[in-house]
Design an enzyme around this catalytic site. Structure first.
Site, PDB file in Angstrom:
ATOM      1  N   GLY A  52       0.854  -1.173   0.000  1.00 43.81           N
ATOM      2  CA  GLY A  52       0.000   0.000   0.000  1.00 43.81           C
ATOM      3  C   GLY A  52       0.892   1.224   0.000  1.00 43.81           C
ATOM      4  O   GLY A  52       2.079   1.121  -0.270  1.00 43.81           O
ATOM      5  N   SER A  53       0.330   2.386   0.310  1.00 44.27           N
ATOM      6  CA  SER A  53       1.153   3.596   0.336  1.00 44.27           C
ATOM      7  C   SER A  53       0.306   4.788   0.755  1.00 44.27           C
ATOM      8  O   SER A  53      -0.920   4.783   0.613  1.00 44.27           O
ATOM      9  CB  SER A  53       1.750   3.914  -1.047  1.00 44.27           C
ATOM     10  OG  SER A  53       2.486   2.836  -1.557  1.00 44.27           O
ATOM     11  N   ASN A  54       0.985   5.818   1.248  1.00 43.01           N
ATOM     12  CA  ASN A  54       0.420   7.157   1.378  1.00 43.01           C
ATOM     13  C   ASN A  54       1.251   8.109   0.521  1.00 43.01           C
ATOM     14  O   ASN A  54       2.463   7.918   0.379  1.00 43.01           O
ATOM     15  CB  ASN A  54       0.491   7.670   2.819  1.00 43.01           C
ATOM     16  CG  ASN A  54      -0.211   6.779   3.810  1.00 43.01           C
ATOM     17  OD1 ASN A  54      -1.323   6.313   3.575  1.00 43.01           O
ATOM     18  ND2 ASN A  54       0.430   6.525   4.951  1.00 43.01           N
TER      19      ASN A  54
END
Length: 778
Positions: A214-216
């Site tokens: 995932g990531s921000n």
């Protein structure tokens, strides 16, 4: 199979292999005059924490130096990845743990035709860089043979020189990770039912956990920063082990390219980073990369399927795999996979191959050969308009959103990833009988009929994918953000709407992580004073390690704790939650290494979130950032379920012999050379923005770390327009414990510290740990 493409690919491989052998036997030249006559020349300057700055006068030299630098930190990991995509894991490591299925999968999918296609759209610069990369990797092996390698691959026969096919295989493998690569076993084990069986006997394992990556990312424009320059927070959440780790590097060819950041160990370019004018990051997109096709089979032949008025035969592909036996000997096994014109047949417990139906997967990224072209354009971009144009004209980002900002103060969000050209009308008209799930993944299931083929739009960069005109993007002066939800609320003041549901959902509840990012950005921008970001403030937004989930509902849970009996009956026993309630009452609502109670929350909130009819204020599409909220404290059923969730978490830690009042850094940690290093960050399910996921091990805690914060960067520009870049690799530059760079950045991350990244020649020269290597080879 003998084709012109096959001969062309093999000829290229032989030529490059010969070149690699020559290079592998060469030694550094004794002087600059000798170096100038060599085919490959590069200078590698390492600054503190093992950060390589590779400089060359041409692209081949740049690849040569980069490969040498990557191998210095990750040769064993990279060598293992080459074995994986060659389909040779079972040969060297045995068939267990899915290695045989992985080999069958890779040999079946990565064909000569696929390899030829992969090289058909590589820019001349990147082709030269890849040639140099092959030579540089092989040069490293020549310089560090046998017992000179790290302990994990020392004197191992599977560490060997590479060629052009190896590089192409790796590139394909990365691209299909979120398509056919989700579960190799589902394709490798798919088999038709026998004559007397209604369904197959095969029971492949479920696909990989959908939360592994995932990531921000946040991009700020001039209206949101203190000096009117752009600013980017990049925060991918990637595995802490293996070839999906990031490696930091700085690549320079004077007057051609000057870019710094990270690439995956298995990708020979910078995939997240910055240059003098722009910075960018990626988050895994909600868009689908593939669709399943539900095939109606010939009742008399499970290897034939109906396609309109036709009956078509499935195509078998038989591959040979060498398998290591318990006594160390090798045995060759033959395995057959099956292909429709859509793609390979897959099978799992929810998608069985019966005498009536089978399921094929079509993966859009099998035809995506534009990644190197895409990242070359990124590296040379001058502003976010260049980034957007490059996305529109290459469509080479396989499965990610792009978030960017530039020196002039503009911020970009775009999902121009590779997505099947399938709209809502086609999904409705062609829906198969099965629910749209493949293991843990949401997927569209279409009938295997001519009218259900992906649409072809001439504006797209390959047949069958959505053209950029039908994909979302946004350029703003304030901010854009993404945390793996869809494009819809990249900026809530300007929702992106009207796109195909295959890209993502609109008007639906957002994750706690998405909401946390939006809330924290707006806390700054809507403040009465000091309502602009500088670099430190953006760093702190991530490294405050706040639990938005706790900020949202913990007070209500504590109120329920006070109101309800502390002895809670579970299915098999009763649990006293007094201590858990007390610890949570004193918790600082962060996932920092000094926090007490974070582990109780980590196990409790996901259980509470699953309680039916939980919210007093349900999701409101008009207030999506702030809803749902407020637990129904007045509902006896909800209170009972909350207490049972607390009791379940309490019992879990009692059974694991982990104190309820332990420090988070004592519960979540990594171990390097016998030393425990506390690791901050929490889980997506616990409502953390700063994400870290460890395996709960009885008697220890959340260790080893599996995935989470990996590469983190905050990039902006000074008032004078010079790059101001900070970053940190949470797991450090090397995963080899005998490397001096196996834990140094991890210790800094444990304390929520960042590196100031040296980018200019003056900054590099001023580094007190600077060491330089001149590399050349013919």
């Amino acid at each position: 199979m003998t084709t012109r493409a096959h001969h062309t690919t093999r000829s290229a491989v032989l030529m490059l292999a010969c070149a690699a052998i020559t290079v592998a036997c060469s030694k550094p030249p004794s002087n600059e005059a000798a170096a100038s006559k060599e085919r490959y020349n590069a200078t590698v300057r390492w600054t503190a924490h093992g950060v390589p700055h590779v400089k060359a006068n041409d692209w081949a030299g740049l690849g040569y130096g980069l490969a040498y630098a990557v191998a210095t930190d990750s040769v064993c990991t990279l060598a293992r990845e080459f074995i994986t995509v060659r389909g040779e894991q079972a040969k060297f490591f045995g068939p267990e743990e899915g290695r045989l299925e992985s080999d069958v999968f890779h040999k079946s999918i990565i064909t000569d035709e696929a390899l030829a296609h992969a090289g058909a759209r590589v820019p001349a610069e990147m082709a030269a860089m890849t040639e140099g990369y092959i030579a540089g990797y092989n040069r490293y092996l020549a310089d560090h043979s046998g017992d000179q390698l790290p302990a994990s691959c020392r004197n191992q026969s599977w560490v060997r020189p590479i060629d052009a096919v190896d590089m192409a295989r790796v590139g394909i493998g990365v691209g299909i990770r979120y398509g056919v690569g989700r579960s190799p076993a589902a394709i490798a084990n798919a088999a038709p039912p026998t004559k007397d069986e209604k369904t197959s006997r095969v029971a492949p394992p479920a696909p990989e956990d959908a939360t592994m990556m995932g990531s921000n990312a946040i991009a700020l424009g001039k209206a949101a920063t203190s000096n009117g320059r752009g600013m980017v927070l990049g925060n991918p959440h990637y595995p802490w082990w293996g070839s999906s780790r990031f490696h930091m590097a700085h690549l320079t060819i004077p007057d051609q390219v000057d870019v710094m950041g990270v690439g995956l160990i298995s990708t020979p370019f910078i995939s997240i980073g910055f240059n003098r004018d722009i910075a960018w990051s990626h988050t895994v997109s909600s868009g689908m990369r593939s669709t399943l096709y539900e095939l109606t089979l010939d009742p008399n032949d499970p290897l034939s399927y109906r396609y309109g008025t036709e009956t078509r035969k499935l195509t078998p592909r038989t591959v040979s795999v060498e398998v290591r036996q318990p006594d160390g000997s090798l045995k060759t096994e033959q395995r057959t996979t099956y292909f429709s014109h859509f793609g390979p047949i897959l099978e799992d417990k929810d998608l069985p191959w019966t005498r009536e139906r089978a399921y094929a997967v079509r993966d859009s990224n099998l035809d995506n050969n534009r990644a190197t072209e895409q990242y070359l354009k990124f590296a040379r971009a001058k502003n976010v308009d260049d980034i957007l144009t490059s996305l529109q004209t290459s469509q080479g980002t396989a499965w990610v959103n792009t978030i960017a900002a530039d020196r002039d103060g503009k911020a970009l969000y775009a999902d121009m990833s590779v997505v099947p050209n399938v709209d809502a009308a086609l999904i409705k008209a062609c829906a198969g009988e099965k629910e749209g799930r493949w293991g843990a993944w949401r997927v569209v299931v279409l009938r295997g009929a001519p009218e259900c083929e992906w649409r072809v739009d001439e504006r797209a960069q390959q047949p069958g994918i959505l053209p950029p005109q039908q994909m979302p993007h946004l350029i703003r002066d304030d901010y854009v953000t993404n945390s793996n939800d869809s494009y819809w609320l990249s900026n809530p003041t300007q929702p992106l709407e009207g796109f195909s549901p295959i890209i993502g959902a609109e008007g639906t509840e957002r994750s706690l992580r998405t909401r946390a990012g939006l809330v924290m950005v707006n806390e700054v921008l809507q403040a009465k004073e000091h309502n602009r970001f500088d670099a430190q403030r953006l760093q702190d937004l991530l490294f405050n390690h706040r639990s938005y989930g706790a900020e949202l509902v913990l007070d209500e849970i504590l109120a329920i704790c006070k109101r309800e009996p502390k002895t809670v009956k579970l299915e098999k026993n009763s649990v006293d939650v007094t201590k858990s309630c007390e610890v949570l009452a004193g918790w600082d609502r962060r996932h920092d290494i000094t926090s007490r109670g974070a582990h109780i929350w980590t196990e409790t909130l996901p259980l509470i979130a699953a309680i039916p009819d939980l919210w007093q204020v349900p999701f409101d599409v008009k207030d999506a950032v702030n809803t749902p909220r407020q637990i129904k404290v007045g509902d006896a059923k909800v209170r009972k379920a909350v207490m049972q969730a607390l009791a379940t978490a309490t019992q879990k830690f009692n059974d694991a012999q982990i104190p309820l009042d332990a420090l988070w850094g004592d519960v979540q940690f990594t171990e390097r050379n016998g030393e425990r290093i506390g690791v901050p960050g929490g889980t997506h399910g616990a409502g953390a923005f700063s994400v870290m996921v460890g395996k709960l091990t009885p008697g220890k805690g959340y260790s080893p770390i599996v995935t989470g914060n990996s590469w983190m960067q905050v990039v902006t520009w000074t008032d004078a327009g010079e790059v101001d870049a900070r970053g940190i690799l949470a797991y450090s530059q090397s995963e080899e414990e005998d490397s001096p760079y196996a834990a140094d950045q991890t210790k800094l991350y444990s304390k929520s510290q960042w590196l100031k990244l040296p980018f200019t020649d003056a900054e590099i020269a001023a580094d007190q740990e600077l060491r330089t290597l001149q590399l050349s080879g013919s």
